[in-house]
Design an enzyme around this catalytic site. Structure first.
Site, short mmCIF file in Angstrom:
data_model
loop_
_atom_site.label_atom_id
_atom_site.label_comp_id
_atom_site.label_asym_id
_atom_site.label_seq_id
_atom_site.Cartn_x
_atom_site.Cartn_y
_atom_site.Cartn_z
N LYS A 241 0.94 -0.72 0.20
CA LYS A 241 0.06 -0.09 0.27
C LYS A 241 1.31 1.07 0.26
CE LYS A 241 -3.63 -2.54 3.27
NZ LYS A 241 -4.62 -2.58 1.77
N ARG A 315 -10.39 -11.55 2.49
CA ARG A 315 -10.74 -12.68 1.68
C ARG A 315 -10.03 -14.41 2.06
NH1 ARG A 315 -11.48 -9.34 -3.24
NH2 ARG A 315 -10.89 -8.20 -2.28
#
Length: 462
Positions: A241, A315
């Site tokens: 990020k 996920r």
């Protein structure tokens, strides 16, 4: 029942000042009945009967005679949330003859939420105003308040003090306090016991990944499974990020915090269910053995997953936990996760995205949120978008090169790991307030928690 510091009992109160509540419908009649001096004081301060700065009204001796506060909506749980910080420190008792009235449970919940501050590292500049509880504290309101404070505290705590082991410790504490059983599968034992996706995401950190499991309740009761994403810090992995995106990633365990808060509610209020709480607790770090884009990893269900993006890690840890939860065939399977920025782009910071594979479940969840003034917004499991997760080398990819429908495709990925016929709902939650508002301090926040409790109470509370 012990009370939070923002409440006190009559025998412990120190000269409590009457607190008079007014609203737009009652103010003029109330004002007209006041002595001329009080009316002049109100006019001089241009007091209006709406939520805002309260007003201290002097008595005949020059000392405050009572405090006056406006409210906008008596049904709002946060109707009094502005008062603990705006009233001068001291003790206050709701006036019995106040023209505007609130249900005691809403008074207690709103006051408590408004009094919250995170004090682990800095002393607050002042104590909140204390409210005298003349009657018994409402057990449900206090449990909801304690659960919300737990979520806020967990999310606000920096990763150095809230890693996978610390999340495990919180679950252990809840199990001890409420008579549950808690165990963890840690580190390489995850691969030995067939949780390969959780291990793959967390293996690069010096803090071992783990699956935390808490069980509580009577086997004769309906089974409810609650799963939380516990990514205690998310660098993005090798798909790192930027600094802005990484700044608040201590909150990426917000789903686990919500799952812990809901589990605490279930146990504290003794809901007649067989509870299974699962926390997939990892740190998505960068290291020599970090999982890489293009790799294919295994999952507990047996599906192979190509890694399109290492920043779509939530996920991955959830899919193993959901598979495990579904193996016991619960009556209801819920999960919470700070899963996608796409949900925030679609719905903003205040509105969690709800996905459900059962129409009645979705309707009940939304109705519970509306009743609790804790809204969610249903998003579609639009299955044609599964094409975005197509892989040429595995059963599916964990992400897509397209920026389209990011929140939906994340939910569709999770649904692949929920058996057909298993009632399941997924909440994509922000778990954060970017700025402070009454009852919603900047930082960690419980969102959709009261809605989830209302759903469970309606289904299993008898």
């Amino acid at each position: 029942m012990s009370l939070p510091a923002c409440f006190t009992r009559p025998e412990d109160a120190r000269a409590p000042l009457p607190l008079v509540l007014v609203d737009a419908a009652t103010f003029e009649a109330w004002r007209a009945a006041q002595p001329a001096g009080v009316q002049a004081w109100l006019a001089a301060h241009a007091f209006a009967p709406r939520a805002g700065a309260p007003l201290l009204v002097p008595g005949t001796d020059g000392h405050p005679g009572f405090a006056l506060a406006g409210i906008d909506d008596a049904g709002d749980p946060l109707a009094l949330a502005h008062l603990p910080a705006l009233l001068p420190a001291g003790d206050y008792r709701l006036a019995n003859d106040a023209p505007a009235r609130l249900a005691p449970e809403r008074v207690q919940l709103g006051w408590g939420l408004g009094a919250y501050s995170f004090t682990r590292y800095v002393k607050p500049s002042r104590a909140p105003a204390r409210l005298v509880l003349d009657g018994e504290a409402d057990a449900e309101a206090m449990a909801l308040l304690a659960a919300a404070m737990l979520v806020r505290d967990l999310v606000n705590t920096p990763t150095e003090h809230m890693g996978p082991a610390e999340l495990e410790a919180e679950a252990m504490r809840l199990a001890r306090e409420h008579g549950g059983q808690c165990r963890s599968i840690v580190g390489d034992a995850l691969t030995d016991q067939n949780f390969p996706a959780i291990h793959a995401v967390g293996r690069a950190s010096h803090r071992a990944p783990r699956l935390v499991e808490l069980n509580w309740g009577d086997d004769a009761h309906p089974r409810v499974a609650i799963v939380g994403k516990g990514v205690c810090f998310d660098t993005g992995g090798l798909d790192i990020k930027g600094s802005d995106g990484m700044r608040n990633m201590k909150k990426d365990m917000g789903g686990a915090a919500h799952a812990l808060g809901l589990a605490q509610l279930v146990m504290a209020l003794k809901l007649p269910v067989r509870l299974q709480l699962l926390l997939a607790a990892v740190e998505n770090a960068i290291g020599p053995n970090a999982f890489r884009p293009g790799e294919v990893i295994a999952t507990r269900q047996g599906l192979s997953v190509e890694i399109d993006n290492t920043d779509a890690e939530g996920r991955l840890v959830l899919c193993d936990a959901l598979t495990y939860a579904a193996e016991s065939k619960p009556a209801l399977l819920l999960d919470f996760a700070t899963l996608t920025g796409a949900a925030r782009i679609a719905l903003g910071p205040d509105l969690p995205a709800l996905y459900a594979n059962d129409e009645r479940l979705a309707a009940d969840y939304l109705a519970a949120g509306e009743a609790a003034r804790d809204p969610l917004w249903r998003m579609p499991l639009w299955r044609p978008y599964l094409s975005y997760l197509k892989s040429n080398v595995a059963d599916l990819a964990n992400s897509s090169a397209s920026r389209m429908a990011g929140s939906i495709t994340a939910a569709l990925y999770l649904e692949r790991f929920v058996p057909e016929g298993q009632p399941w709902a997924h909440v994509d939650v922000y778990a954060w307030n970017d700025s402070a508002r009454p009852g919603k301090p900047a930082g960690g926040e419980a969102q959709g928690l009261r809605a989830a409790w209302g759903l469970l109470l309606g289904r299993f509370g008898g």
